[in-house]
Design a protein around this motif. Sequence first.
Motif, short mmCIF file in Angstrom:
data_model
loop_
_atom_site.label_atom_id
_atom_site.label_comp_id
_atom_site.label_asym_id
_atom_site.label_seq_id
_atom_site.Cartn_x
_atom_site.Cartn_y
_atom_site.Cartn_z
N ASN A 104 0.79 -1.22 0.00
CA ASN A 104 0.00 0.00 0.00
C ASN A 104 0.83 1.28 0.00
N THR A 105 2.14 1.15 0.01
CA THR A 105 2.98 2.33 -0.22
C THR A 105 3.05 2.53 -1.74
N PRO A 106 2.57 3.65 -2.25
CA PRO A 106 2.47 3.82 -3.71
C PRO A 106 3.83 3.98 -4.39
N GLU A 107 3.81 3.84 -5.69
CA GLU A 107 5.02 4.08 -6.50
C GLU A 107 5.57 5.47 -6.18
N ARG A 124 15.39 -2.54 7.43
CA ARG A 124 16.19 -3.04 6.29
C ARG A 124 15.29 -3.78 5.30
N TYR A 125 14.40 -4.62 5.84
CA TYR A 125 13.51 -5.40 4.99
C TYR A 125 12.57 -4.50 4.19
N ALA A 129 12.45 -3.83 0.14
CA ALA A 129 11.22 -4.20 -0.58
C ALA A 129 10.63 -3.02 -1.34
N LEU A 130 10.76 -1.82 -0.80
CA LEU A 130 10.16 -0.65 -1.42
C LEU A 130 11.00 -0.08 -2.57
N LYS A 131 12.25 -0.52 -2.65
CA LYS A 131 13.11 -0.03 -3.74
C LYS A 131 12.51 -0.37 -5.10
N VAL A 137 11.56 4.80 2.91
CA VAL A 137 11.19 4.78 4.33
C VAL A 137 11.75 6.02 5.00
N VAL A 138 10.92 6.70 5.78
CA VAL A 138 11.37 7.79 6.65
C VAL A 138 11.12 7.32 8.09
#
Length: 528
Positions: A104-107, A124-125, A129-131, A137-138
Amino acid sequence: MTVNERIETLRKLMKEHSIDVCYIPNEDDHLSEEYTADYFKCKSYISGFSGEAGCTIVTKDFAGLWTDGRYFTQAEGELKGTCVTLMRMGQEGVPTALQFLIDNTPEGGTLGYDGRVVAASVTRYLTNALKAKNAKVVSSLDLAGEVWGKERPAMPQGKLFVLEKKYTGETAAERIERVREAMKAKKADALVLTALEDPCWLFNIRGNDIACTPVSYAFALVTLRKVSYYTDKAKLSEKVSAHLKENGVTVRPYASLAKDIEKLHGKRIWASLSALNTELYAAIADDNTVINEPSPIAMYRACKNKAEIRNIRNAHVKDGVAMVKFIKWVKENVAEDTMTELSAQDYLYARRAEQKDYIEPSFPTISAYQANGAMMHYSASEESYSRVRPRGFLLVDSGGTYKDGTTDITRTIALDTPTDEEKKLYTLVLKGHIDLAMAKFLYGTTGNNLDILARGPLWKIDIDYQCGTGHGVGHVLSVHEGPHGIRWGMGTPARPAVKLEPGMVVTDEPGVYLPHKLGIRIENELLV
């Protein structure tokens, strides 16, 4: 503010900081999974759910509360009328909290949270994953804390006390030396202790920062030449200060651990990334090597020595006296129709307080009549409680912390002749309880291997209790301690299956929970 108003305020802050998804876990800055100081209860403040497990996740158009089977019924009631959706962990079709964050974190978007209360391994995970979505991540924002504002409780300042060798079986100096030997075996230059229980065990001290758990908010850093204890000096009496000094322990300000970690260069630092928060991990310089393994103290705490075992048995004798007096009182007085869940738990508190070396309850007593017993972690209060009638069941899950040990016991008391259904369900719970208690097994067996013994009789009639069967118990520390336990399923990286070792204490507590009808649980502690 109402829960819905808090969430709307949070969303405004999220928009100001360009945060698309806000993650609010249950943990504190030591990553305690369950019992924490009120200061850290942001998950509960935002969602309105008071249970001690789970997390809250908020997006621009969704708010969810993730919790496990122990709390489903409780959460249903507490979330009613709010915009928060109950996400039943472990149920079919329900994503894990971390998977939801990723999905659910958008592009190109941003996931935000307070890195002090999120493990380095999790950050770290999520970062990796979001890369793939060019998202980030903040971890420097405590937005839930901003919503809470001036009403947020202060950090606790409970006084420390020394637990004498007659209770622990070892001096602090002996324990420090044992830890240093483990460090030498790992070729570690420094060991970072973050679990609240670890410094308490190492230094033979206990605290009063969390209700019903005799620990103190403190960190420790052990090297081969120096031992530093990070706490607020206001918590130290002259006796505790002298005790630490004579065992070679230097007291440092609570907030200075990160700065001291920053000074380490070219070292091998022993710190489990699942137990080290993101802020502390960020303080480790790149020229250091991290030994990503659990602290050796976790197993030292779990495997009690002869003196601790002797003292624990003595604590249970005293606790048994209190319980027998309590059950006798319930049986003799319930027919008067004046008993309540509150008066019952207060009577039990008083009987424990009569015992020698009693400190406090080991957790808030669960005194649950009939349908309330279906909520595994139900809590009666002045605002909400039931009268105890001379029929059905009174489920009482309780325990005491004494200077010689920690107890945890559940009894489901029949208040009149049980119905046929009640007899059947109680008997199946008792069968599973006895089967596990009487188990003999080969070395190398884990609690996961043994869980079926307790759960099997209920599975035969298609009933499951949606939680683990047993947890480790600390020695005058947390009533819920790992690393071992008895639970269904395979071990996972986050919760591995741990071999049962001699000296471990673990609970045996199968149960039946029929929502809005009844709860049955029988619990004792077992010694491996």
